[in-house]
Design a protein around this motif. Structure first.
Motif, mmCIF file in Angstrom:
data_model
loop_
_atom_site.group_PDB
_atom_site.id
_atom_site.type_symbol
_atom_site.label_atom_id
_atom_site.label_comp_id
_atom_site.label_asym_id
_atom_site.label_seq_id
_atom_site.Cartn_x
_atom_site.Cartn_y
_atom_site.Cartn_z
ATOM 1 N N GLN A 1 2.934 10.996 -6.315
ATOM 2 C CA GLN A 1 3.158 9.614 -5.916
ATOM 3 C C GLN A 1 1.861 9.030 -5.356
ATOM 4 O OE1 GLN A 1 4.389 12.522 -4.656
ATOM 5 N NE2 GLN A 1 5.793 12.067 -2.967
ATOM 6 N N ARG A 2 1.538 7.806 -5.757
ATOM 7 C CA ARG A 2 0.289 7.172 -5.309
ATOM 8 C C ARG A 2 0.549 6.413 -4.007
ATOM 9 N NH1 ARG A 2 -0.929 4.534 -11.062
ATOM 10 N NH2 ARG A 2 -1.124 6.428 -12.326
ATOM 11 N N THR A 3 0.707 7.187 -2.955
ATOM 12 C CA THR A 3 0.938 6.632 -1.625
ATOM 13 C C THR A 3 -0.115 7.177 -0.679
ATOM 14 O OG1 THR A 3 2.404 8.460 -1.001
ATOM 15 C CG2 THR A 3 3.430 6.526 -2.036
ATOM 16 N N ARG A 4 -0.212 6.558 0.494
ATOM 17 C CA ARG A 4 -1.163 7.033 1.503
ATOM 18 C C ARG A 4 -0.812 8.448 1.954
ATOM 19 N NH1 ARG A 4 -5.980 4.749 1.433
ATOM 20 N NH2 ARG A 4 -5.781 2.532 0.977
ATOM 21 N N GLU B 1 1.668 2.648 -3.595
ATOM 22 C CA GLU B 1 0.820 1.796 -2.761
ATOM 23 C C GLU B 1 -0.589 1.625 -3.314
ATOM 24 O OE1 GLU B 1 3.065 3.361 1.320
ATOM 25 O OE2 GLU B 1 1.065 4.106 0.792
ATOM 26 N N LEU B 2 -0.967 2.450 -4.290
ATOM 27 C CA LEU B 2 -2.330 2.442 -4.809
ATOM 28 C C LEU B 2 -2.312 2.455 -6.328
ATOM 29 C CD1 LEU B 2 -3.653 5.288 -2.488
ATOM 30 C CD2 LEU B 2 -4.217 2.879 -2.238
ATOM 31 N N PRO C 1 -4.436 -2.422 -3.528
ATOM 32 C CA PRO C 1 -4.303 -1.594 -2.337
ATOM 33 C C PRO C 1 -4.595 -2.372 -1.069
ATOM 34 C CG PRO C 1 -6.360 -1.124 -3.467
ATOM 35 C CD PRO C 1 -5.578 -2.044 -4.365
ATOM 36 N N ALA C 2 -3.983 -1.900 0.011
ATOM 37 C CA ALA C 2 -4.285 -2.466 1.315
ATOM 38 C C ALA C 2 -5.681 -2.033 1.732
ATOM 39 C CB ALA C 2 -3.250 -1.961 2.331
ATOM 40 N N PRO C 3 -6.301 -2.743 2.679
ATOM 41 C CA PRO C 3 -7.630 -2.322 3.137
ATOM 42 C C PRO C 3 -7.616 -0.882 3.609
ATOM 43 C CG PRO C 3 -7.035 -4.476 4.033
ATOM 44 C CD PRO C 3 -5.813 -3.935 3.363
#
Length: 452
Positions: free
Chosen positions: A114-117, A153-154, A299-301
């Motif tokens: 999963q593309r998460t933090r 998230e990414l 993506p978020a900063p």
């Protein structure tokens, strides 16, 4: 980052085509599945290739660095031993998970992270552990995906970029996998190439596949299509790769066809021309304004922990638990028939589950070729194995799976033909050293397990 040693154009070495590989003209290097060789007993074909100056790179498939658990020390040591035995300049693995601890399940194949933090934090720490344990540099491959994770998230490019920035790991870019994700997830391969740090490129994979029902299957059993070579050409316009490798794992063609595919690759990776001008795209759009269906949002900063010059913080145990729960729910749905987790495309999950079962049947048949023979051929074997696998997820690897399948048949007094059943009994006893348990024993085991 140090300059990558030049590799040239190569092919994946497989026992089925070992003789043909030795005869291929102009071969610069080969890649071998690390888990399929023993450092103390290297195949004679690989030894002859090394004597000719052909480099050999071990390619791992079982570390599961994208999984929630820290990498297994024994698996890392084994991969390092193979690198030393082969005199390899690097080792490679995948950005994937292949098993879960709770529930204890094996996928038998590579599954997307999963593309998460949370998942990125876990992956980065696992990569650092692997880098510390391995005697040579590590490169990681982007994988093909049939199913997207909900709530990512990414983007893939941002995920790969931050992985490189935080760990210094090299990238093995599989251009066939970029095409697979274009078809299956609507992701623009050229946007990925534009955004990832190509200075971290170790080498490139090229492979064939096939489209069925609107889904691209990365089979490694079909010729390389023109669309994949087009992506390779786009990559070559941006950077000169140190190496390009043709992968073929099944339905091996004639030697002349393999040589032709290598020649086509050489034709693409000749002297590079200027990079083509590409119009910039608005977020969520490909160049030209078409939608990037299924792409993750911008993506978020980046958090302060990942800013340049600062040591990134490792994941806390809660992040590993969250990643593990998510991966466990998906893998259980894929191999154990539990409900599909919320947010996933149920049809795609079914497609992936069938692909995993077919892969499992194929690998067991290769490891135990006697089983299809005992059962009367490939079709009866596959039918029997898929029926067995439907409610029996793999938990301890393919060799154990072959033994469990044989035991399952014998407990049911199968095959029906007495002579075939005697052959299967003999095969099982030769490997286990005991008489196969009778049906009543299996029932007793089940009852004990439930009571526990």
């Amino acid at each position: 980052m140090e300059t990558m040693a030049h590799l040239g154009v190569g092919i994946g070495w497989r026992p089925e085509i070992a003789d043909a590989v030795e005869r291929l003209p102009g071969l610069d290097w080969v890649e071998v599945v690390a888990e399929n060789i023993c450092p103390g007993h290297l195949p004679a074909s690989l030894l002859r290739l090394r004597e000719r100056g052909v480099r050999v790179v071990p390619h791992g498939v079982s570390l599961g660095l994208g999984g929630a658990d820290r990498p297994d020390a024994q698996k890392l040591a084994a991969l390092g031993e193979r690198a030393v035995a082969l005199g390899a300049p690097l080792v490679t693995e995948h950005i994937a998970f292949v098993r879960t601890a709770s529930p204890a399940l094996e996928a038998g194949h590579l599954l997307p992270v999963q593309r998460t933090r949370d998942a990125l934090d876990v992956l980065c720490e696992n990569v650092r552990i692997a880098q510390d344990a391995l005697p040579v540099p590590l490169a990681l491959e982007n994988i093909a995906a049939l199913i997207p994770w909900p709530g990512e998230e990414l983007t893939e490019a941002r995920f790969l970029t931050e992985l490189v920035e935080r760990t210094g790991v090299r990238l093995l870019i599989d251009v066939a996998n970029l095409h697979t994700n274009r078809v299956n997830r609507g992701e623009d391969p050229f946007a990925v190439l534009d955004a990832i740090p190509l200075e971290a490129l170790a080498y490139v994979h090229v492979a064939g596949g096939v489209e069925r029902g609107g889904v691209w299957h990365d089979t490694h059993a079909h010729p390389v299509p023109a669309v994949v070579l087009d992506i390779l050409a786009e990559l070559r316009n941006r950077v000169e790769p140190a190496g390009v490798l043709l992968e073929r794992d099944d339905d091996f063609p004639a030697e002349a066809e393999l040589a032709g595919e290598l020649a086509a690759i050489r034709g693409v990776v000749g002297p590079a021309g200027p990079s083509p001008a590409r119009p910039s795209a608005s977020p969520g759009l490909r160049p030209g304004g078409t939608s990037t269906r299924g792409s993750a949002p911008d993506p978020a900063p980046r958090t302060p922990a990942t800013l340049e010059g600062e040591e990134p913080a490792g994941p806390d145990q809660r992040a590993r638990i969250r990643v593990g729960l998510e991966q466990g729910a998906l893998l259980s749905a894929l191999v154990a028939g539990t409900p599909v987790p919320e947010g996933f495309d149920r049809q795609r999950v079914r497609v992936q589950a069938r692909a995993l079962a077919a892969k499992r049947a194929g690998v067991v048949a290769k490891l135990a070729p006697e089983l299809p023979g005992v059962l009367g051929g490939e079709d009866p074997y596959r039918e029997a194995f898929l029926a067995y696998a439907r409610n029996r997820p793999m938990t301890a690897g393919y060799r154990r799976d072959a033994l469990d399948f044989a035991e399952h048949l014998l407990i049911q007094d199968l095959p029906a033909d007495p002579a075939a059943r005697r052959r299967l009994t003999s095969w099982w006893r030769d490997r286990v050293g005991a008489r196969p348990p009778r049906r009543i024993v299996r029932w007793a085991r089940t009852l004990v397990g439930r009571a526990a």
